[in-house]
Write a protein that holds these residues in place. Structure first.
Motif, PDB file in Angstrom:
ATOM      1  N   GLU A 168       0.837  -1.198   0.000  1.00  0.00           N
ATOM      2  CA  GLU A 168       0.000   0.000   0.000  1.00  0.00           C
ATOM      3  C   GLU A 168       0.874   1.252   0.000  1.00  0.00           C
ATOM      4  OE1 GLU A 168      -3.581  -1.887   2.790  1.00  0.00           O
ATOM      5  OE2 GLU A 168      -2.097  -0.486   3.626  1.00  0.00           O
ATOM      6  N   ALA A 172       0.945   4.297  -2.695  1.00  0.00           N
ATOM      7  CA  ALA A 172       0.685   5.672  -2.263  1.00  0.00           C
ATOM      8  C   ALA A 172       1.839   6.599  -2.650  1.00  0.00           C
ATOM      9  CB  ALA A 172       0.445   5.716  -0.761  1.00  0.00           C
ATOM     10  N   GLU A 176       1.588   9.829  -5.033  1.00  0.00           N
ATOM     11  CA  GLU A 176       2.009  11.169  -4.602  1.00  0.00           C
ATOM     12  C   GLU A 176       3.008  11.758  -5.594  1.00  0.00           C
ATOM     13  OE1 GLU A 176       3.537  10.826  -0.668  1.00  0.00           O
ATOM     14  OE2 GLU A 176       1.679  10.011   0.135  1.00  0.00           O
ATOM     15  N   PRO A 191      -2.886  10.494   0.192  1.00  0.00           N
ATOM     16  CA  PRO A 191      -3.711   9.469  -0.446  1.00  0.00           C
ATOM     17  C   PRO A 191      -4.020   8.315   0.508  1.00  0.00           C
ATOM     18  CG  PRO A 191      -1.942  10.153  -1.916  1.00  0.00           C
ATOM     19  CD  PRO A 191      -1.665  10.786  -0.586  1.00  0.00           C
ATOM     20  N   VAL A 193      -4.682   4.453   0.529  1.00  0.00           N
ATOM     21  CA  VAL A 193      -4.500   3.231  -0.257  1.00  0.00           C
ATOM     22  C   VAL A 193      -4.669   2.070   0.705  1.00  0.00           C
ATOM     23  CG1 VAL A 193      -2.942   1.881  -1.705  1.00  0.00           C
ATOM     24  CG2 VAL A 193      -2.929   4.384  -1.867  1.00  0.00           C
ATOM     25  N   PRO A 206      -1.859   4.234   4.539  1.00  0.00           N
ATOM     26  CA  PRO A 206      -1.115   3.205   3.808  1.00  0.00           C
ATOM     27  C   PRO A 206      -0.082   2.515   4.689  1.00  0.00           C
ATOM     28  CG  PRO A 206      -1.348   5.159   2.456  1.00  0.00           C
ATOM     29  CD  PRO A 206      -1.860   5.522   3.817  1.00  0.00           C
ATOM     30  N   ILE A 219      -8.523   3.295  -3.393  1.00  0.00           N
ATOM     31  CA  ILE A 219      -7.576   4.398  -3.556  1.00  0.00           C
ATOM     32  C   ILE A 219      -8.351   5.713  -3.575  1.00  0.00           C
ATOM     33  CG2 ILE A 219      -5.730   5.370  -4.957  1.00  0.00           C
ATOM     34  CD1 ILE A 219      -5.266   2.649  -6.177  1.00  0.00           C
ATOM     35  N   PHE A 221      -7.760   9.876  -3.490  1.00  0.00           N
ATOM     36  CA  PHE A 221      -6.660  10.774  -3.820  1.00  0.00           C
ATOM     37  C   PHE A 221      -7.214  12.091  -4.368  1.00  0.00           C
ATOM     38  CE2 PHE A 221      -7.983   8.303  -7.365  1.00  0.00           C
ATOM     39  CZ  PHE A 221      -7.885   9.117  -8.482  1.00  0.00           C
TER      40      PHE A 221
END
Length: 361
Positions: A168, A172, A176, A191, A193, A206, A219, A221
């Protein structure tokens, strides 16, 4: 209309909303909304009559000249913003309105101590209420933030070696990186995840948990462009989905569609929430949907109006809201589908364009 012309209108609206009382604006995003100033330290004093004054410190002296128009005065304080506000206002007659959400108790106490002759009146959602209705320039920024986020998401899905079972955290980090590479300013949020059973955690951080075959992968974001945010969620599955995963995704997609159809000017925000919730209730899944259906986005990633069962908001043309129903089965996994939607004069328009189908990785 120029950005500075729009700010003049917003300042006039702020005075009317405060019932022609002085206003002290302390939230960074509201200061930016009214003045154009993007620095991390500052307050805006709007007197009953005369020009507003932006109070900041010497670090931003040059930046103010670049960002703030001549319709707003500037005061460069040397002893913190509270002392600077006192220098500008003196003991101004009449009450001064502030937004309670944006002032700490410590700062409020310091203001009262520094300005003992001033009467402070708290109001909820004063400038925030103005910010809910976006103008064309704000909408353009949000749409660009959507485009940056969606392009980054596509690049991550195509670029990661899913057969290698990335964690994860690795997903992530890649997201990013692509968000910033694609043009995002500092991200509106980290984010989310979450793989497998952890996808049942709506706001999971994450971890090193790997994305294994058979896992759902949630996910969430967003990007930030010219200060304005986007907020999107998609759910994927590693490999061929199991029947229960396909079923849950279809139910969430149906709830998203019912809520989406309810968005129009004049609609009660709670009715949009009810539309999503009722759709899930028909499948006995409402107890697995614990959060609200959505929220406004703008300079803050969470602002009004609120699409919740307790909301008193009425949707207006110019509102931009998320629609994000979800179902989270403890120990198994969860699904959320989130889009950004603009309320228009004659209905509404979805700003997000990513496919909503369950993505097979």
């Amino acid at each position: 209309m120029s950005a500075r012309g729009a700010r003049r209108l917003r300042l006039a609206a702020a005075r009317r909303a405060a019932e022609h009382r002085s206003v002290l604006v302390t939230a960074r995003t509201s200061v930016r909304y009214l003045s154009g100033f993007t620095g991390s330290a500052g307050a805006l004093w709007i007197p009953v009559a005369g020009s507003p004054t932006l109070v900041t410190d010497s670090r931003y002296e040059e930046q103010v000249r670049l960002e703030v128009g001549d319709h707003i005065l500037t005061h460069i304080g040397r002893e913190g913003w509270i002392r600077g506000v006192a220098d500008v206002t003196g003991d101004a007659p009449g009450p001064t309105v502030f937004e309670a959400e944006d002032l700490t108790v410590a700062d409020y106490d310091a203001l009262r101590e520094t300005l003992p002759g001033m009467v402070f009146v708290s109001r909820r959602d004063l400038i925030r209420a103005l910010r809910q209705v976006k103008d064309r320039q704000e909408l353009d920024a949000i749409e660009r933030a959507v485009a940056v986020a969606e392009s980054a998401f596509d690049r991550v899905l195509a670029g990661i070696d899913w057969a290698g079972a990335p964690s994860e955290r690795q997903v992530a980090t890649a997201l990013e990186t692509e968000l910033r590479r694609g043009g995002s300013e500092p991200l509106p949020f980290d984010p989310i995840v979450a793989a497998g059973e952890r996808s049942a955690l709506p706001h999971a951080t994450p971890s090193d948990r790997r994305v294994e075959p058979g896992d759902l992968l949630l996910i969430d974001f967003g990007a930030r462009v010219d200060g304005y945010c986007s907020d999107i969620t998609r759910t994927c599955v590693r490999g061929t989905p199991e029947p229960w995963q396909t079923n849950i995704h279809a139910r969430v997609l149906g709830a998203r569609q019912r809520a989406r159809e309810a968005i129009r000017p004049g609609a009660a925000a709670r009715a949009v929430d009810a539309a999503a919730r009722d759709s899930l209730t028909r499948h006995d899944l409402d107890t697995f949907f614990g959060h609200s259906t959505g929220h406004g986005i703008g300079l803050d990633v969470h602002e009004g109006p609120s699409l919740s069962s307790r909301s008193e908001d009425i949707l207006l043309a110019g509102n931009v809201v998320t629609v994000e129903p979800g179902v989270y089965l403890p120990g198994r996994g969860g699904v959320r589908i989130e889009d950004d939607v603009l309320v228009e004069e004659d209905g509404s328009r979805t700003l997000t364009h990513l496919p909503r189908a369950l993505v097979e990785l």
